[in-house]
Design a protein around this motif. Structure first.
Motif, mmCIF file in Angstrom:
data_model
loop_
_atom_site.group_PDB
_atom_site.id
_atom_site.type_symbol
_atom_site.label_atom_id
_atom_site.label_comp_id
_atom_site.label_asym_id
_atom_site.label_seq_id
_atom_site.Cartn_x
_atom_site.Cartn_y
_atom_site.Cartn_z
ATOM 1 N N PHE B 32 0.881 -1.177 0.000
ATOM 2 C CA PHE B 32 0.000 0.000 0.000
ATOM 3 C C PHE B 32 0.910 1.217 0.000
ATOM 4 N N TYR B 33 0.902 1.966 -1.085
ATOM 5 C CA TYR B 33 1.836 3.077 -1.252
ATOM 6 C C TYR B 33 1.045 4.385 -1.338
ATOM 7 N N ALA B 34 1.432 5.355 -0.526
ATOM 8 C CA ALA B 34 0.759 6.663 -0.569
ATOM 9 C C ALA B 34 1.694 7.686 -1.192
ATOM 10 N N LEU B 35 1.176 8.381 -2.193
ATOM 11 C CA LEU B 35 1.962 9.428 -2.856
ATOM 12 C C LEU B 35 1.414 10.771 -2.384
ATOM 13 N N LEU B 36 2.244 11.504 -1.693
ATOM 14 C CA LEU B 36 1.803 12.790 -1.138
ATOM 15 C C LEU B 36 2.521 13.940 -1.830
ATOM 16 N N GLY B 37 1.937 15.104 -1.696
ATOM 17 C CA GLY B 37 2.581 16.287 -2.270
ATOM 18 C C GLY B 37 1.624 17.448 -2.214
ATOM 19 N N PRO B 38 2.155 18.675 -2.213
ATOM 20 C CA PRO B 38 1.255 19.830 -2.200
ATOM 21 C C PRO B 38 0.509 19.949 -3.536
ATOM 22 N N ASN B 39 -0.500 20.819 -3.595
ATOM 23 C CA ASN B 39 -1.227 21.040 -4.852
ATOM 24 C C ASN B 39 -0.247 21.421 -5.947
ATOM 25 N N GLY B 40 -0.388 20.814 -7.106
ATOM 26 C CA GLY B 40 0.467 21.156 -8.239
ATOM 27 C C GLY B 40 1.800 20.446 -8.240
ATOM 28 N N THR B 242 7.524 22.871 2.921
ATOM 29 C CA THR B 242 7.410 24.315 3.142
ATOM 30 C C THR B 242 8.735 25.035 2.998
ATOM 31 N N ALA B 243 9.814 24.336 3.266
ATOM 32 C CA ALA B 243 11.116 25.006 3.200
ATOM 33 C C ALA B 243 11.595 25.167 1.765
ATOM 34 N N ARG B 244 10.913 24.476 0.803
ATOM 35 C CA ARG B 244 11.416 24.489 -0.578
ATOM 36 C C ARG B 244 10.814 25.632 -1.385
#
Lengths: 509, 250
Positions: B32-40, B242-244
């Motif tokens: 079970f793999y979750a791919l996360l990331g901010p919008n866009g 957030t730091a990027r």
């Protein structure tokens, strides 16, 4: 200068700006560069229509147009024809004012007056109906004004009054439908009603003309001596709109007061219930009634599954039902003509063949858009283990089979009397159907069925080429039925338009 | 050793500007793999390329050893795609919809019928199985779409925000169903903005930023890698993104 927020003028400003954006998008399809081309094409079309109208009116004007029964009959007949079509359009627009979700929920949830919004939207429906009618009638009115006098320009005001009257009538009918059949079915019933009224009056007059005078022209009925003799006397109030159209100031004033008065009174009476009905319309939710029988899973190939799905969706499509009904209504006059002249119908096919060919092309174009571009579960079909080519083939097959089912009984009827004409009809209808389907295939987009009305804005080239190819194949059918080699000319033109459409179609990799 | 459920290397996609740039991943079967990331960040773009909805500009995608770019039809037989916008026909009933999906994936009719009834019951849709989907709520439509994705028993399930619109009870059922699938060797790749779901359900988590995978591992591995005393996935995620500076957008 901007109006006070939520005032009548403020809502009107909001509606005008939205309508203007819709109109420019329709013209340009989202590309400004197209606007000039479209404007030039519209200008040329209007100029040609004016020339045609001048040709039609010149002999009438030469004879002298007086305020007699024949003139009144002709003008009233025209008015009724326009009125029927205007009512059909107004009914669709009014229904949309209740069911459009875009900004309705926002406005209805705000402290702004819903009755005021309704008044503005009803006025917009009337204005839209008036504008279209005036545009369509302008060649005739301008030709009459040029050849017989400026007093004919009053006809524009009569059309405006008629637009207000039909908008009022459409509001009343829609409110009545909400009460009679409920919000869940009002839109569907209104669509059917609009189709029947729009085509019904035109078709009815044509059928009457065929049955009584053996003529296909609906004008025969308006000019028939026995009809004119039995019409009310010249002084009758029935002719008031006709008198107004000819420039009688008193009659014109009365007609305008009647039209605008009806609209204002109806809007005032219905405004208070608008919010309630619109909310009922936009919150029509919850599962629909259960089917009587449950689905039996059948073993089907992928292609069969796709075809069955398309047929199910087409059979349950309200647009398709109303359009098919309208096509069938339009097929009624040629069918009656065929029936009246059965056995001695040498010249009948010149009329029957092109009508059938045109109807096939138009129906195929609409169906093809629904099946090919109006795919609600695009992702599902694309992610299925079936090649895109097979998907398209199944969709095209489902479209062609539906057109075939509608056309075959009529072809059989013709074949009994004249197999050669049945063959001519079948070939030209197949060409029109195939061309319209191919054009929709080349210009396919990813869209939803609910956006069917806006399909023309997606590609103006597709819409125009589809219409003209159908017209050219219908022309080919008519001339072929008449037995002249001139049939080759429209056939070549059809192929040329078809080829140009292919060249202009977006490239796919 | 069996081939990974999903293997991607050097994946790239540009629209007006690069959206995905050199994306690599390997997910084993039953994971079970979750791919996360901010919008866009490019999550949906990646999933759409795996599902065959979008062609990559470069790179390789392999589904259970099948080259998805060279033999897309064979790869699609193994995959199910569920987006946050339910792909359901208003004028078909849930049973008719599932019959259609089963037809597309060539599931034997009686098996399909049995599975469809089971899924509809599990998802509390039995009462509306013969009603047209037109009047359904978004949550009900999402459940019908999910049933459609599972009726052909895929080996790899790709879900883009599948819990959107679902009530708490339905979301719980969907999560249980997905867990059961992974226990049976089915692989699940999912994007979500609900970090708690990823934290509880995913064996491994990948964090995408600007079209690149900036961190990957189990929750424990991510904690160790980021450090700073972070305990929750939310803290780790925010620290990573957030730091990027803003790089690209999908």
């Amino acid at each position: 200068m901007s109006a006070a927020p939520t005032s009548f003028a403020w809502f009107a400003q909001h509606e005008v700006s939205l309508a203007w954006r819709d109109f420019t998008t329709m013209l340009t399809g989202g590309r400004r560069s197209r606007a000039i081309g479209v404007i030039v094409a519209v200008f040329i079309a209007i100029a040609l229509l004016h020339l045609l109208a001048l040709g039609l009116v010149v002999s009438w004007a030469d004879q002298g147009i007086g305020p007699d029964k024949q003139t009144f009959m002709m003008l009233s007949g025209f008015g009724l024809l326009f009125g029927a079509v205007m009512f059909s359009q107004a009914l669709e627009s009014v229904t949309r004012a209740y069911y459009a979700r875009s900004d309705l929920e926002l406005i209805l949830s705000s402290p702004a007056s819903a009755a005021r919004l309704f008044a503005v939207r009803s006025a917009a429906v009337a204005a839209g109906t008036m504008a279209l009618s005036c545009l369509l009638a302008s060649p005739l009115i301008n030709a009459l004004a040029l050849l017989d006098g400026a007093h004919w320009l009053a006809a524009y005001l009569v059309l405006a009054a008629l637009g207000a009257l039909v908008a009022a009538l459409a509001v009343l009918v829609t409110s009545g439908l909400f009460a009679l059949v409920g919000p869940k079915r009002t839109r569907f019933v209104a669509q059917i009603l609009a189709a029947i009224v729009g085509a019904g009056f035109v078709v009815g007059i044509q059928v009457a003309a065929i049955l009584h005078f053996g003529s296909y022209s609906r004008f025969t009925l308006f000019t028939a001596p026995e009809i004119i003799a039995s019409a009310p006397p010249v002084a009758s109030l029935v002719w008031l709109p006709a008198r107004a159209a000819m420039g009688d100031a008193a009659a014109l004033m009365l007609v305008i007061i009647a039209g605008l008065g009806a609209l204002v009174a109806t809007v005032a009476a219905s405004g208070s219930s608008y919010a309630r009905l619109a909310i009922a319309a936009t919150t029509v939710a919850g599962p629909s009634a259960k089917h009587r029988k449950t689905t039996r899973f059948r073993q089907r190939t992928q292609m069969q599954s796709l075809r069955v799905k398309e047929w199910r969706l087409l059979a349950r499509d309200p647009w398709l039902i109303s359009q098919t009904l309208m096509q069938l209504l339009y097929l009624l006059p040629p069918a009656v003509l065929l029936w009246v002249n059965y056995g001695a119908s040498a010249g009948t096919y010149v009329v029957v063949v092109p009508v059938l060919v045109m109807a096939s092309g138009q129906l195929a174009g609409g169906l093809a858009w629904l099946a090919i571009s109006g795919e609600d579960a695009h992702d599902l079909v694309v992610t299925a283990p079936i090649s895109p080519r097979q998907v398209l083939r199944a969709k095209v097959e489902s479209v062609l089979s539906v057109v075939g089912v509608i056309l075959l009984p009529l072809l059989a009827l013709i074949a009994f009397e004249n197999p050669h004409m049945a063959l001519v009809t079948a070939i030209c209808a197949a060409l029109a159907t195939g061309s319209a389907t191919a054009i929709q295939l080349w210009f396919r987009t990813v869209s939803r069925r609910a956006l069917f009305r806006r399909r023309q804005t997606a590609s103006r080239v597709a819409t125009i080429s589809e219409a003209f190819v159908s017209i050219m194949w219908a022309g080919t059918g008519a001339l072929w039925a008449a037995g002249t080699v001139a049939a080759i000319a429209p056939a070549i033109l059809a192929l040329l338009i078809f080829g140009v459409a292919r060249m202009m179609a977006p490239k796919r990799h | 050793m069996s081939s990974p459920a999903l293997s991607i290397s050097g994946l790239a996609k540009s629209f007006d500007k690069p959206v995905i740039d050199g994306f690599d991943i390997a997910i084993r079967q039953g994971e079970f793999y979750a791919l996360l990331g901010p919008n866009g960040a490019g999550k949906t773009t990646i999933l759409r390329m795996i599902a065959g909805l979008l062609a990559p500009d470069a790179g390789e995608i392999s589904v259970l050893g099948v080259d998805a770019l060279k033999d897309p039809v064979a790869a699609k037989r193994l995959v199910a795609w569920v987006s946050d916008e339910p792909m359901v026909y208003d004028r078909l009933t849930p049973l008719e919809y599932l019959e259609f999906v089963a037809g597309l994936w060539q599931v034997e009719a009686s098996t399909a019928r049995h599975r469809a009834e089971e899924l509809l019951e599990w998802l509390d849709l039995t009462d509306v199985a013969d009603s047209r989907c037109g009047g359904f709520s978004k949550g009900m439509l999402q459940k019908v779409a999910l049933a459609g994705a599972l009726v052909h028993e895929p080996r790899l399930i790709i879900l883009d925000e599948p819990l959107t619109g679902l009530d708490a009870g339905s979301a719980r059922k969907v999560k249980d169903l997905l867990r059961e699938k992974t226990r049976n060797g089915i692989t699940v790749v999912m994007t979500t903005h609900i970090l708690e779901v990823a934290e509880r359900m995913a064996e491994r988590i990948g964090v995408l930023y600007g079209g690149r995978l900036v961190a990957e591992g189990t929750l424990g591995e991510l904690r160790t890698r980021i450090g700073g005393g972070h305990t929750t996935l939310e803290e780790i995620f925010l620290d990573l993104v957030t730091a990027r500076p803003t790089e690209t957008a999908a």
